[in-house]
Design an enzyme around this catalytic site. Structure first.
Site, mmCIF file in Angstrom:
data_model
loop_
_atom_site.group_PDB
_atom_site.id
_atom_site.type_symbol
_atom_site.label_atom_id
_atom_site.label_comp_id
_atom_site.label_asym_id
_atom_site.label_seq_id
_atom_site.Cartn_x
_atom_site.Cartn_y
_atom_site.Cartn_z
ATOM 1 N N CYS A 1 -25.612 4.823 -5.776
ATOM 2 C CA CYS A 1 -25.956 6.030 -6.531
ATOM 3 C C CYS A 1 -26.666 7.094 -5.693
ATOM 4 C CB CYS A 1 -26.801 5.675 -7.751
ATOM 5 S SG CYS A 1 -25.876 4.739 -8.981
ATOM 6 N N GLU B 1 -24.603 5.617 -19.152
ATOM 7 C CA GLU B 1 -23.948 6.139 -17.949
ATOM 8 C C GLU B 1 -22.522 5.626 -17.869
ATOM 9 O OE1 GLU B 1 -25.977 5.321 -14.327
ATOM 10 O OE2 GLU B 1 -27.514 6.817 -14.703
ATOM 11 N N HIS C 1 -24.463 13.741 -10.580
ATOM 12 C CA HIS C 1 -25.848 13.632 -10.127
ATOM 13 C C HIS C 1 -25.876 12.691 -8.935
ATOM 14 C CE1 HIS C 1 -27.462 9.616 -11.825
ATOM 15 N NE2 HIS C 1 -26.147 9.578 -11.914
ATOM 16 N N HIS D 1 -20.383 19.550 -17.516
ATOM 17 C CA HIS D 1 -19.674 20.025 -16.322
ATOM 18 C C HIS D 1 -20.602 20.742 -15.349
ATOM 19 C CE1 HIS D 1 -16.162 18.886 -18.603
ATOM 20 N NE2 HIS D 1 -15.501 18.894 -17.458
#
Length: 132
Positions: free
Chosen positions: A23, A121, A14, A65
């Site tokens: 990020c 995470e 992401h 995935h």
């Protein structure tokens, strides 16, 4: 009141659009999901662990995935190009651990009385959504 917890995980990529930290770049995680549910005992159990685990695994399998993309965070042309070669999962929320925790809470709460959903995470960084 009795409660139980069960876990699942998935690997997915992401990024965070309109974000100035690291990020903002596409990166991946081994997302770990921990769900707590409560209820009255039936046959000595709140819920059979295998049944709860199957529910969590079904949710995790959907994202496993894949490249998870916040809706409208990429130009339509880029999305179309990516769809040619990758499995994308478009979601209606910013792809933060906090928002995933609410997403998993809401999904599990459709079947069980969910107490909380935690989304890791990394092994040391977790967000929790609770009904409190």
């Amino acid at each position: 009141m009795h409660s139980v917890k069960c876990e699942g995980s998935f690997d997915a990529a992401h990024f965070l659009s309109n974000y100035e930290g690291k990020c903002r770049n596409i990166h991946g995680h081994r997302w770990r999901i921990v769900i707590g549910v409560k209820g009255k005992l039936h046959n000595g159990m709140v819920v059979d662990f295998s049944v709860l685990k199957a529910s969590i695994n079904n949710l995790c399998e959907y994202f496993d995935h894949t490249f998870i993309v916040e809706k409208d965070s990429l130009k339509k042309e880029i999305m179309e190009m990516l769809k040619e070669n990758f499995l994308l999962r478009e979601v209606n929320f910013r792809t933060t651990a906090e928002n995933f925790a609410k997403y998993f809470f809401d999904k599990i709460n459709e079947e069980y009385e969910c107490l909380y959903a935690e989304v890791y995470e990394t092994p040391n960084n977790c967000a929790r959504y609770t009904c409190e």
